[in-house]
Design a protein around this motif. Structure first.
Motif, PDB file in Angstrom:
ATOM      1  N   SER A   1      17.250  27.113  39.493  1.00 37.72           N
ATOM      2  CA  SER A   1      15.846  27.101  39.911  1.00 37.72           C
ATOM      3  C   SER A   1      14.965  26.328  38.949  1.00 37.72           C
ATOM      4  CB  SER A   1      15.329  28.540  40.057  1.00 37.72           C
ATOM      5  OG  SER A   1      15.218  29.163  38.781  1.00 37.72           O
ATOM      6  N   GLN A   2      15.400  26.201  37.697  1.00 34.42           N
ATOM      7  CA  GLN A   2      14.639  25.478  36.691  1.00 34.42           C
ATOM      8  C   GLN A   2      15.175  24.065  36.459  1.00 34.42           C
ATOM      9  OE1 GLN A   2      11.813  26.860  35.261  1.00 34.42           O
ATOM     10  NE2 GLN A   2      12.218  28.415  36.823  1.00 34.42           N
ATOM     11  N   GLY A   3      16.162  23.676  37.209  1.00 26.57           N
ATOM     12  CA  GLY A   3      16.685  22.322  37.096  1.00 26.57           C
ATOM     13  C   GLY A   3      17.736  22.135  36.023  1.00 26.57           C
ATOM     14  N   TYR A   4      18.360  23.228  35.565  1.00 31.24           N
ATOM     15  CA  TYR A   4      19.387  23.136  34.535  1.00 31.24           C
ATOM     16  C   TYR A   4      20.768  23.326  35.149  1.00 31.24           C
ATOM     17  CZ  TYR A   4      15.392  23.858  31.454  1.00 31.24           C
ATOM     18  OH  TYR A   4      14.183  23.741  30.827  1.00 31.24           O
ATOM     19  N   SER A   5      21.758  22.670  34.560  1.00 28.65           N
ATOM     20  CA  SER A   5      23.124  22.765  35.042  1.00 28.65           C
ATOM     21  C   SER A   5      23.892  23.787  34.227  1.00 28.65           C
ATOM     22  CB  SER A   5      23.822  21.403  34.944  1.00 28.65           C
ATOM     23  OG  SER A   5      25.209  21.533  35.173  1.00 28.65           O
ATOM     24  N   ALA A   6      24.620  24.676  34.918  1.00 25.73           N
ATOM     25  CA  ALA A   6      25.453  25.653  34.219  1.00 25.73           C
ATOM     26  C   ALA A   6      26.540  24.975  33.409  1.00 25.73           C
ATOM     27  CB  ALA A   6      26.087  26.613  35.232  1.00 25.73           C
ATOM     28  N   TRP A   7      26.944  23.796  33.821  1.00 24.90           N
ATOM     29  CA  TRP A   7      28.031  23.081  33.142  1.00 24.90           C
ATOM     30  C   TRP A   7      27.542  22.341  31.909  1.00 24.90           C
ATOM     31  CZ3 TRP A   7      32.536  24.603  34.985  1.00 24.90           C
ATOM     32  CH2 TRP A   7      32.568  25.105  36.293  1.00 24.90           C
ATOM     33  N   ASN A   8      26.231  22.314  31.684  1.00 22.87           N
ATOM     34  CA  ASN A   8      25.677  21.609  30.535  1.00 22.87           C
ATOM     35  C   ASN A   8      25.237  22.558  29.422  1.00 22.87           C
ATOM     36  OD1 ASN A   8      26.092  19.201  31.829  1.00 22.87           O
ATOM     37  ND2 ASN A   8      23.966  18.937  32.491  1.00 22.87           N
ATOM     38  N   LEU A   9      25.614  23.838  29.508  1.00 29.89           N
ATOM     39  CA  LEU A   9      25.265  24.782  28.450  1.00 29.89           C
ATOM     40  C   LEU A   9      26.288  24.702  27.318  1.00 29.89           C
ATOM     41  CD1 LEU A   9      24.140  28.053  30.268  1.00 29.89           C
ATOM     42  CD2 LEU A   9      22.777  26.087  29.582  1.00 29.89           C
ATOM     43  N   SER A  10      25.791  24.782  26.071  1.00 32.00           N
ATOM     44  CA  SER A  10      26.692  24.742  24.913  1.00 32.00           C
ATOM     45  C   SER A  10      26.102  25.550  23.774  1.00 32.00           C
ATOM     46  CB  SER A  10      26.928  23.298  24.450  1.00 32.00           C
ATOM     47  OG  SER A  10      25.721  22.722  23.996  1.00 32.00           O
ATOM     48  N   LEU A  11      26.961  25.934  22.817  1.00 29.50           N
ATOM     49  CA  LEU A  11      26.549  26.658  21.621  1.00 29.50           C
ATOM     50  C   LEU A  11      26.358  25.697  20.457  1.00 29.50           C
ATOM     51  CD1 LEU A  11      29.036  29.663  21.868  1.00 29.50           C
ATOM     52  CD2 LEU A  11      26.590  29.704  22.361  1.00 29.50           C
ATOM     53  N   ASN A  12      26.048  26.252  19.272  1.00 25.12           N
ATOM     54  CA  ASN A  12      25.986  25.420  18.063  1.00 25.12           C
ATOM     55  C   ASN A  12      27.282  24.637  17.880  1.00 25.12           C
ATOM     56  OD1 ASN A  12      23.393  26.125  17.324  1.00 25.12           O
ATOM     57  ND2 ASN A  12      24.038  27.798  15.994  1.00 25.12           N
ATOM     58  N   ASP A  13      28.400  25.281  18.169  1.00 27.28           N
ATOM     59  CA  ASP A  13      29.693  24.601  18.181  1.00 27.28           C
ATOM     60  C   ASP A  13      30.021  24.268  19.633  1.00 27.28           C
ATOM     61  OD1 ASP A  13      32.284  23.745  18.141  1.00 27.28           O
ATOM     62  OD2 ASP A  13      33.057  25.393  16.922  1.00 27.28           O
ATOM     63  N   PRO A  14      29.913  22.991  20.036  1.00 28.73           N
ATOM     64  CA  PRO A  14      30.101  22.643  21.445  1.00 28.73           C
ATOM     65  C   PRO A  14      31.522  22.857  21.954  1.00 28.73           C
ATOM     66  CG  PRO A  14      29.937  20.666  20.087  1.00 28.73           C
ATOM     67  CD  PRO A  14      29.610  21.831  19.188  1.00 28.73           C
ATOM     68  N   TYR A  15      32.488  23.078  21.042  1.00 29.34           N
ATOM     69  CA  TYR A  15      33.857  23.309  21.475  1.00 29.34           C
ATOM     70  C   TYR A  15      34.073  24.731  21.964  1.00 29.34           C
ATOM     71  CZ  TYR A  15      34.971  18.781  19.445  1.00 29.34           C
ATOM     72  OH  TYR A  15      35.004  17.441  19.157  1.00 29.34           O
ATOM     73  N   CYS A  16      33.126  25.624  21.730  1.00 31.75           N
ATOM     74  CA  CYS A  16      33.194  26.990  22.250  1.00 31.75           C
ATOM     75  C   CYS A  16      32.564  27.006  23.637  1.00 31.75           C
ATOM     76  CB  CYS A  16      32.474  27.959  21.311  1.00 31.75           C
ATOM     77  SG  CYS A  16      33.292  28.180  19.719  1.00 31.75           S
TER      78      CYS A  16
ATOM     79  N   GLY B   1      29.765  28.416  15.388  1.00 29.34           N
ATOM     80  CA  GLY B   1      28.476  27.998  14.846  1.00 29.34           C
ATOM     81  C   GLY B   1      27.505  29.127  14.612  1.00 29.34           C
ATOM     82  N   THR B   2      27.964  30.386  14.703  1.00 30.27           N
ATOM     83  CA  THR B   2      27.080  31.519  14.436  1.00 30.27           C
ATOM     84  C   THR B   2      26.641  31.503  12.981  1.00 30.27           C
ATOM     85  OG1 THR B   2      28.155  32.857  16.143  1.00 30.27           O
ATOM     86  CG2 THR B   2      26.890  34.033  14.462  1.00 30.27           C
ATOM     87  N   VAL B   3      25.355  31.674  12.768  1.00 36.43           N
ATOM     88  CA  VAL B   3      24.767  31.653  11.426  1.00 36.43           C
ATOM     89  C   VAL B   3      24.481  33.082  10.995  1.00 36.43           C
ATOM     90  CG1 VAL B   3      22.825  30.860  10.021  1.00 36.43           C
ATOM     91  CG2 VAL B   3      23.762  29.378  11.813  1.00 36.43           C
ATOM     92  N   ARG B   4      24.854  33.408   9.765  1.00 33.68           N
ATOM     93  CA  ARG B   4      24.624  34.749   9.213  1.00 33.68           C
ATOM     94  C   ARG B   4      23.582  34.659   8.120  1.00 33.68           C
ATOM     95  NH1 ARG B   4      26.619  37.419   4.756  1.00 33.68           N
ATOM     96  NH2 ARG B   4      26.902  39.681   4.908  1.00 33.68           N
TER      97      ARG B   4
END
Length: 318
Positions: free
Chosen positions: A67-82, A101-104
């Protein structure tokens, strides 16, 4: 569609900064409602967030993204390989506290684990939409895990806070080897018998340390204030038979004391322990202060605490 007719995927709108604010309504496919807030804050909830012992579990609505124009397939984390698990209705991230890429971060008050879910437009060449940023945070506070998520660089902000307890076990063992836990309940023992107890913090973060602040015995599991006996209080040993054992891990604490019974009470004994979770090597934290007085303890801020109960222990009949 509105109300109960949204049977599967929908977005909730709340009149205020949290999802505990009054619900203005919810919309799903085919819904085109306008909502007016009584203040300058609206909460739009299109996800769920859970801070579990080993990872953050995030579920994002695909309908909201579309509804907002975003693709589910284009979501990524800090580490794009996850990568997330994408279903017909949701995008699901299981984000470990120690990778992806989780920061503590942390201070005397909190231990915070954070990551960022990035999203981009479903367009192939250009877009006039802002990039989507979902900031995911699991924050360790006094007695609780607080879970917060919000949207940045968009025209509204979402905040959610939930609460839970640390996952800590308190277990009796048969011997000082701590190899065989006691599974009987009640645990029948002889008077003055050595009792071996282990406190175990379940967390994937190896940089946490567990400290026993207070352990109190009671003849009932529901009242630790009327008839009690202190084993250790504010890190100060009160029972002469109390002793600690070496532990191979910072998140495990082992100790012992001798069995006893309460006079003119039932033969059952329950143990309630208050444990503190701290960042390893944070020498200003409670875990490294040892025995302290009540006044000094109250002056310290931001103690991360959890209370657990073990027992009952019952004396064998002569």
């Amino acid at each position: 569609m509105e109300g109960g007719r949204c049977l599967s995927d929908y977005v909730e709108v709340y009149d205020g900064p949290l999802y505990t604010s009054p619900l203005l309504g919810k919309f799903c496919s085919g819904s085109f409602r306008t909502y007016t807030s009584s203040s300058n804050l609206l909460t739009v909830r299109f996800y769920t967030l859970s801070c579990l012992p080993d990872y953050m579990h995030v579920v994002v609505s695909r309908y909201y993204l579309q509804s907002q124009g975003y693709s589910a397939w284009n979501l990524s984390l800090n580490d794009p390989y996850c990568k997330p698990n994408i279903t017909s209705e949701y995008v699901i991230f299981d984000i470990p506290y120690t990778s992806c890429g989780t920061v503590r971060e942390g201070n005397n008050n909190t231990i915070i684990y954070s990551n960022l879910i990035r999203g981009s437009s479903s367009g192939t060449v250009i877009t006039r939409n802002r990039n989507l940023h979902l900031h995911i945070n699991c924050k360790m506070l006094q007695n609780t895990w607080a879970q917060i998520m919000y949207v940045a660089e968009d025209n509204f902000q979402v905040n959610e806070t939930q609460y839970g307890r640390y996952d800590v076990n308190l277990t009796f063992y048969h011997s000082a080897s701590f190899s065989r836990p006691v599974t009987d309940s009640p645990y029948y023992v002889d008077i003055n018998q050595d009792l071996f107890i282990e406190a175990y913090l379940h967390s994937s973060d190896s940089n946490l340390v567990l400290f026993v602040d207070t352990c109190v015995a009671s003849p009932t599991p529901y009242n630790f204030t009327t008839v009690t006996y202190d084993i250790i209080r504010n890190g100060c040993v009160q029972d002469s038979t109390y002793a600690t054992y070496y532990s191979p891990y910072r998140h495990i604490v082992r100790f012992t004391f001798n069995a006893f019974q309460f006079i003119r009470n039932n033969p059952l004994v329950y143990l309630q322990c208050e444990l503190v979770v701290c960042r390893a090597y944070d020498y200003s934290s409670r875990c490294y202060q040892g025995c302290i007085t009540r006044s000094k303890r109250e002056a310290s801020s931001g103690q991360e605490r959890v209370t657990v109960v073990a027992g009952p222990v019952q004396l064998l009949e002569a």
